[in-house]
Design an enzyme around this catalytic site. Structure first.
Site, short mmCIF file in Angstrom:
data_model
loop_
_atom_site.label_atom_id
_atom_site.label_comp_id
_atom_site.label_asym_id
_atom_site.label_seq_id
_atom_site.Cartn_x
_atom_site.Cartn_y
_atom_site.Cartn_z
N ASP A 1 0.97 -1.43 0.12
CA ASP A 1 0.12 -0.08 0.04
C ASP A 1 0.95 1.24 -0.07
O ASP A 1 2.00 1.28 0.26
CB ASP A 1 -1.04 0.00 1.33
CG ASP A 1 -2.23 0.75 1.17
OD1 ASP A 1 -2.40 1.62 -0.08
OD2 ASP A 1 -3.22 0.45 2.00
N ASP B 1 -10.87 1.58 -3.38
CA ASP B 1 -11.40 1.17 -1.95
C ASP B 1 -12.89 1.18 -2.19
O ASP B 1 -13.67 0.71 -1.14
CB ASP B 1 -11.08 1.99 -1.01
CG ASP B 1 -9.59 1.79 -0.53
OD1 ASP B 1 -9.04 0.76 -0.58
OD2 ASP B 1 -9.23 2.54 0.58
C1 DGJ Z 1 -6.11 1.54 1.98
C2 DGJ Z 1 -6.16 0.62 1.16
O1 DGJ Z 1 -6.59 1.01 -0.10
C3 DGJ Z 1 -7.15 -0.16 1.74
O2 DGJ Z 1 -7.70 -1.33 0.96
C4 DGJ Z 1 -6.65 -0.78 3.07
O3 DGJ Z 1 -5.46 -1.82 2.79
C5 DGJ Z 1 -6.15 0.42 4.10
N1 DGJ Z 1 -5.45 1.26 3.19
C6 DGJ Z 1 -5.42 -0.18 5.17
O4 DGJ Z 1 -4.85 1.10 6.01
#
Ligand code: DGJ
Length: 730
Positions: free
Chosen positions: A456, A525
């Site tokens: 991430d 997300d």
């Molecule tokens: C942002 C990501 O896009 C989410 O899927 C998740 O992993 C969160 N970060 C976790 O902090």
């Protein structure tokens, strides 16, 4: 297919031609686009002869030329191919060709700039898919005068010509949970310039900058497109000047966006620009997507194993990492057919929420007293792969790492600017920080037999400077991006088989630079299927479905608050690398049964979905979408018919299913494993009612020629239509 004469190089692949006249002092681009066939010497000479346009009034006294490296030296007043200076001098490069080499698929041109003392190498590689990759190397020879000031490179831009008829532009913008939102309009005179200063492509990335003959669609129209394959700052442009670009109408260009002084070349130093990928098609947006998908699928490192059905724990548990809860989730996941479980954020030291812990990549014994082994072992015992979330480039000030190594942070020495998601950026290019990350990640992968990292990157890089060797803060995004690539490459070299996902607050780092060392992207997300239909549709403009994570969330979307039926959520998540992002332990036995049927369906159709041609229909009613994947031999397909909102037309009329062969016999059925959509009609079309029960024989002429009436769905509904070859029994 390459042909090079004394004067002209002609690269050809998959219906594309790229022709360069290798004349002194500087070669010029004669053509990029439609295949011109096997050109004889006379043909090539004719192309050269007709490359001189008009000598304009009140302009240069001769016809303008569009060279491989356009600058003011050619009378080019648009964005130049190169900008830089040596302590304020050498700002008007005057290059001459030093040589040209060609291979089957590539043309490499050497240039020398006597004024700045630079050697340049332009490389054009025409992939068998027809995508043209372009990059430039700028080098300061080792024997350059020791006393001369370093050369400050400001910009290197790969430029290719567009014809006058290319007058409509499509690119993308977006924000968190709405990535790849299309924006389309006329290409006006002047520059359409996208400068990305986020230290990553961003949630509003241009993604694929496309210019075409007005009216281009998914299935038809002539289009030219660019993708900048880079994960740092970047510049993309489409530009039209009244005087044209040589005999052409405008340009498409891209490169890295460099900060002042970021690339400073001393004797022996060099800079290599990111690869810019250019594609042309006369088969519309699907034609462009097809070229990129073909190119990506042919990479030796392209995922070749079936894409495992994934469960990611983020929306299931967030930071609630009670081991017994996660063990129960793993058991339920296995029972519905999940093949990979990914433990998301919240497992490492001090990470009880998003204000602390980033940088301390060790398991938190307070949450996981026995480490992650109980979970990893359980996951592996179920025959599933185990994945782990990491965010290596980031650091929380509330962490051991930030306390012990403040010098590893990327930021001005006078003090850090505002935090974002309570976090800052680690200078991965710092040798010690790099070594720490590599060892920490490697140790985790080894100890827990990690199959997959969800990598991430949740903040933008602002004021991304580091302390220079001779004092003073120096720009660091370029070095950070290269260091990221090195880190991923080193980890993968140590752990062959390890897969990595590129995630960045969802789809903020979706580019062909990071994809050269990762195995999929997290598209967004947002798991709301209504949003996802659009996000996946346009992410797929560049990436084939197997590279795009697509998960089923809970009935009420966590990011939009909207409620969607199970069938719509399940069908939407099928068209990617499918997964689940939900607390399965809270689902009813009936819901789990549906999920199990859907999981089996995914496993049945993923071979087709991850190897076929993506097709999208041009429809009159923009409240509906029809997309699908057709087998390479057009023998089978899976289509998805979607209604996003109500619209005035009460019925679809005959809709043509794209990509099938008119001359073939087919049979069609509705797949019901994920459930049937709710509808706005008394009865559906006769063929549909029959196809819900059994296969219905329909020839290609009807499916793809005349078209099928499709049921009128309620808004927020989707239907799965399967097409298979007609068998003798039918
Ligand atoms: C942002 C990501 O896009 C989410 O899927 C998740 O992993 C969160 N970060 C976790 O902090």
């Amino acid at each position: 297919m390459t042909r090079i004469t004394d004067r002209t190089a002609h690269l050809r692949a998959a219906g594309v031609s790229f022709v360069v006249e290798l004349r002194a002092p500087l070669p010029r681009i004669l053509h990029w686009g439609e295949d011109l066939g096997e050109l004889t010497d006379e043909g090539l000479a004719a192309l050269g002869l007709t490359a001189d346009g008009v000598a304009l009034n009140n302009s240069l006294d001769e016809a303008r030329q569009f060279t491989v490296w356009p600058t003011e030296a050619d009378g080019w007043s648009g964005t130049p191919a190169h900008q830089g200076h040596r302590a304020g001098t050498a700002t008007t490069p005057r290059v001459t060709m030093t040589g040209a080499e060609q291979s089957q698929d590539a043309l490499v041109i050497g240039l020398h700039d006597a004024d700045a003392g630079l050697d340049l190498t332009l490389t054009y590689r025409l992939d068998p898919s027809g995508v043209l990759g372009v990059h430039t190397r700028v080098a300061c020879p080792p024997d350059a005068s020791g006393t001369a000031a370093p050369y400050d490179l400001s910009a290197t831009t790969a430029l290719l010509p567009l014809p006058n008829r290319a007058q409509e532009i499509l690119d993308f913008t977006g924000k968190w949970c709405r990535e790849r939102s299309p924006q389309r309009g006329p290409l006006a005179f002047g520059g359409h310039v996208r400068e990305i200063r986020r230290g990553k492509p961003g949630l509003d990335a241009p993604h694929l900058l496309t210019v075409g003959v007005p009216g281009f669609g998914f299935r038809s129209g002539e289009v030219w497109a660019l993708h900048v394959g880079w994960s740092g700052n970047q510049r993309w442009l489409a530009e039209r000047l009244p005087e044209g670009a040589g005999v052409h109408g405008g340009v498409l260009g891209g490169g890295e966006l460099l900060a002042p002084g970021e690339i400073r070349l001393g004797p022996g130093d060099s800079y290599t620009s990111p690869e810019c990928f250019f594609a042309w098609s006369d088969e519309g947006l699907d034609g462009l997507a097809g070229r990129f998908h073909t190119m990506l699928r042919a990479r030796p490192g392209h995922p070749s194993s079936p894409r495992p059905l994934t469960l990611n724990t983020w929306e299931a548990v967030y930071f609630d990492h009670r081991p017994e809860r996660l063990l129960a989730l793993a058991d339920t996941a296995a029972s519905v057919g999940v093949e990979r479980l990914v433990l998301d954020d919240g497992w490492f030291l001090g990470r009880r929420d998003d204000t602390a812990g980033l940088g301390d990549w060790a398991v938190d014994p307070q949450v996981w007293p026995e480490g992650l082994s109980p979970l990893a072992d359980r996951v592996h015992a179920h025959g599933m792969q185990f994945g782990l979330w990491v965010e290596p480039e980031m650091v929380s000030l509330a962490s051991r790492l930030a306390r012990e190594h403040p010098e590893w942070l990327l930021g001005p020495s006078v003090g850090l600017g505002p935090s974002a998601r309570h976090q800052y950026v680690l200078n991965v290019a710092h040798e010690d920080a790099f070594a720490y990350l590599l060892e920490a990640l490697d140790a985790l992968v080894a100890e827990y037999r990690i199959d997959y990292l969800k990598w991430d990157h949740n903040r933008e890089l602002h004021e991304a400077v580091h302390r220079g060797a001779h004092g003073g803060d120096r720009p660091g995004v370029h070095a950070q991006t290269r260091a990221l690539y090195r880190l991923m490459d080193a980890l993968r070299a140590r752990r062959p088989g390890l897969e990595i996902e590129s995630c960045s607050s969802g789809g903020g780092r979706v580019d062909l630079g990071v994809l050269a060392r990762t195995d999929r992207v997290w598209a967004s997300d947002c798991n709301d299927p209504l949003e996802r239909q659009t996000i996946q549709r346009w992410t797929g403009q560049l990436l084939p479905p197997e590279l795009v994570g697509a998960h089923v969330g809970g009935p009420r979307s966590h990011t939009t608050g909207r409620v969607a039926d199970d069938s719509f959520r399940l069908i939407t998540a099928l068209f990617g690398h499918a997964g689940i992002e939900d607390d399965l332990t809270a689902r009813t036995p009936e819901q789990l049964e549906t999920l199990t049927r859907w999981a089996a369906l995914y496993k049945e159709v993923r071979g087709l979905l991850h190897g076929g041609r993506v097709v999208r229909a041009d429809l009159d009613d923009d409240a509906t979408q029809l997309h699908g994947v057709v087998a390479p031999d057009a023998g089978a397909a899976l289509f998805c018919w979607v209604r996003t909102r109500t619209s005035v037309p009460a019925q679809s009329g005959r809709v043509r299913l794209p990509g099938l062969a008119p001359g073939r016999g087919y049979r069609v059925r509705i797949r019901t494993e994920a459930g049937l959509p709710s509808v706005h009609q008394i009865t559906g079309p006769a063929w549909y009612r029959a196809a819900v029960e059994d296969w219905v024989a329909l020839p290609g002429t009807v499916l793809t020629g005349a078209g099928l009436p499709l049921p009128t769905l309620n808004p927020g509904q989707a239907l799965l239509v399967e097409v298979a070859p007609q068998t003798t029994a039918h």
